[in-house]
Enzyme design. Sequence first.
Site, PDB file in Angstrom:
ATOM      1  N   LYS A  13       0.830  -1.204   0.043  1.00 13.63           N
ATOM      2  CA  LYS A  13      -0.115  -0.086  -0.046  1.00 13.63           C
ATOM      3  C   LYS A  13       0.747   1.336   0.049  1.00 13.63           C
ATOM      4  CE  LYS A  13      -4.322  -1.062   2.327  1.00 13.63           C
ATOM      5  NZ  LYS A  13      -5.136  -0.834   3.564  1.00 13.63           N
ATOM      6  N   ASP A  70      -9.440   2.524   4.626  1.00 10.94           N
ATOM      7  CA  ASP A  70      -9.862   1.580   4.993  1.00 10.94           C
ATOM      8  C   ASP A  70     -10.759   1.095   3.829  1.00 10.94           C
ATOM      9  OD1 ASP A  70     -10.364  -0.455   6.903  1.00 10.94           O
ATOM     10  OD2 ASP A  70     -12.232   0.215   7.046  1.00 10.94           O
ATOM     11  N   TYR A 160      -9.407 -10.650  -1.715  1.00  6.12           N
ATOM     12  CA  TYR A 160     -10.242 -11.281  -2.406  1.00  6.12           C
ATOM     13  C   TYR A 160      -9.957 -11.171  -4.030  1.00  6.12           C
ATOM     14  CZ  TYR A 160     -12.935 -11.100   1.754  1.00  6.12           C
ATOM     15  OH  TYR A 160     -13.343 -11.445   3.063  1.00  6.12           O
ATOM     16  N   ASP A 161      -8.704 -10.708  -4.351  1.00  3.01           N
ATOM     17  CA  ASP A 161      -8.534 -10.544  -5.871  1.00  3.01           C
ATOM     18  C   ASP A 161      -8.751 -11.826  -6.733  1.00  3.01           C
ATOM     19  OD1 ASP A 161      -7.628  -7.716  -5.438  1.00  3.01           O
ATOM     20  OD2 ASP A 161      -5.421  -8.159  -5.511  1.00  3.01           O
ATOM     21  N   HIS A 186     -10.192   0.713  -6.387  1.00  5.18           N
ATOM     22  CA  HIS A 186     -10.976   1.457  -5.637  1.00  5.18           C
ATOM     23  C   HIS A 186      -9.883   2.484  -4.771  1.00  5.18           C
ATOM     24  CE1 HIS A 186      -9.709  -2.190  -4.129  1.00  5.18           C
ATOM     25  NE2 HIS A 186      -9.785  -2.010  -2.864  1.00  5.18           N
TER      26      HIS A 186
HETATM   27  P1  IMP Z   1      -7.844  -2.948   4.567  1.00  6.27           P
HETATM   28  O1  IMP Z   1      -8.282  -1.595   4.252  1.00  6.27           O
HETATM   29  O2  IMP Z   1      -6.377  -3.166   4.421  1.00  6.27           O
HETATM   30  O3  IMP Z   1      -8.126  -2.910   6.311  1.00  6.27           O
HETATM   31  O4  IMP Z   1      -8.560  -4.033   3.707  1.00  6.27           O
HETATM   32  C1  IMP Z   1      -9.528  -4.634   4.301  1.00  6.27           C
HETATM   33  C2  IMP Z   1      -9.597  -5.910   3.679  1.00  6.27           C
HETATM   34  O5  IMP Z   1     -10.322  -5.815   2.384  1.00  6.27           O
HETATM   35  C3  IMP Z   1      -8.467  -6.625   3.122  1.00  6.27           C
HETATM   36  O6  IMP Z   1      -7.937  -7.490   4.262  1.00  6.27           O
HETATM   37  C4  IMP Z   1      -9.168  -7.501   2.013  1.00  6.27           C
HETATM   38  O7  IMP Z   1      -9.444  -8.883   2.473  1.00  6.27           O
HETATM   39  C5  IMP Z   1     -10.104  -6.775   1.489  1.00  6.27           C
HETATM   40  N1  IMP Z   1      -9.463  -5.805   0.336  1.00  6.27           N
HETATM   41  C6  IMP Z   1      -9.167  -4.401   0.460  1.00  6.27           C
HETATM   42  N2  IMP Z   1      -8.831  -3.959  -0.765  1.00  6.27           N
HETATM   43  C7  IMP Z   1      -8.488  -5.034  -1.508  1.00  6.27           C
HETATM   44  C8  IMP Z   1      -7.816  -5.181  -2.875  1.00  6.27           C
HETATM   45  O8  IMP Z   1      -7.362  -4.338  -3.466  1.00  6.27           O
HETATM   46  N3  IMP Z   1      -7.805  -6.633  -3.233  1.00  6.27           N
HETATM   47  C9  IMP Z   1      -8.417  -7.689  -2.405  1.00  6.27           C
HETATM   48  N4  IMP Z   1      -9.052  -7.553  -1.301  1.00  6.27           N
HETATM   49  C10 IMP Z   1      -8.963  -6.129  -0.887  1.00  6.27           C
END
Ligand code: IMP
Length: 206
Positions: A13, A70, A160-161, A186
């Site tokens: 990130k 988030d 979930y990619d 996103h």
């Molecule tokens: P966070 O924003 O890092 O807390 O992401 C929360 C969760 O959403 C991650 O652990 C993934 O399971 C899912 N997620 C968020 N962004 C992505 C993405 O770009 N690809 C796949 N999964 C995502």
Amino acid sequence: MRRLVLATKNPGKVVEIEDILRSLPIEIVAISAYKDIPEIEENGETFEDNAAHKALATAKATGEVALADDSGLEVDALRGAPGVRSARFAGEDLPRGRERDRANYEKLLSLLKDVEDAERTARFRCVVAIADPYGKVRMSEGVCEGKIAFTPCGCGGFGYDPIFIPHGHTRSFAAMPQDVKNAMSHRARALKAALPLIAEFFQLLR
Ligand code: IMP
């Protein structure tokens, strides 16, 4: 203040965010550069709650402007789940990483096993929050629409990619080159929408 602290420990990130914010005349540092910053909880009910809380806590702890994000996956057939609980959908106890990612998407696929193609619509949503140590917070949002595949495909990316196929494409996020995914993600959309907000914090607008 000319320094923006990124409230994320995820090195992938950090690279993605730095790349998008490169045009701004500010120094960008990851929170890992600071010692003794307490762990920040993520137990809000919305992406906005979590992003704002992380950005504010980081700004207060470092004395600098901070940016947090988030994100998660919203599946229409599950009335928006897993949503804000995307990271912990298959359980709280699994350690972060590939195994937890697989458990999460396998659970989602099994809940959708009887759902036909047209009903498998979903979107990734990301909220970016920027905060300063005095309590000012601004937020932006980015969405990537798509649908949930019937089987996982591809070995790139994370989360979930392997089961998310963005609208207008036939391959999952995990089956695309990273830069192709990043251009439509996103997170990229939320970060691009955040550029004028960041400029406002650093009074770069004329
Ligand atoms: P966070 O924003 O890092 O807390 O992401 C929360 C969760 O959403 C991650 O652990 C993934 O399971 C899912 N997620 C968020 N962004 C992505 C993405 O770009 N690809 C796949 N999964 C995502």
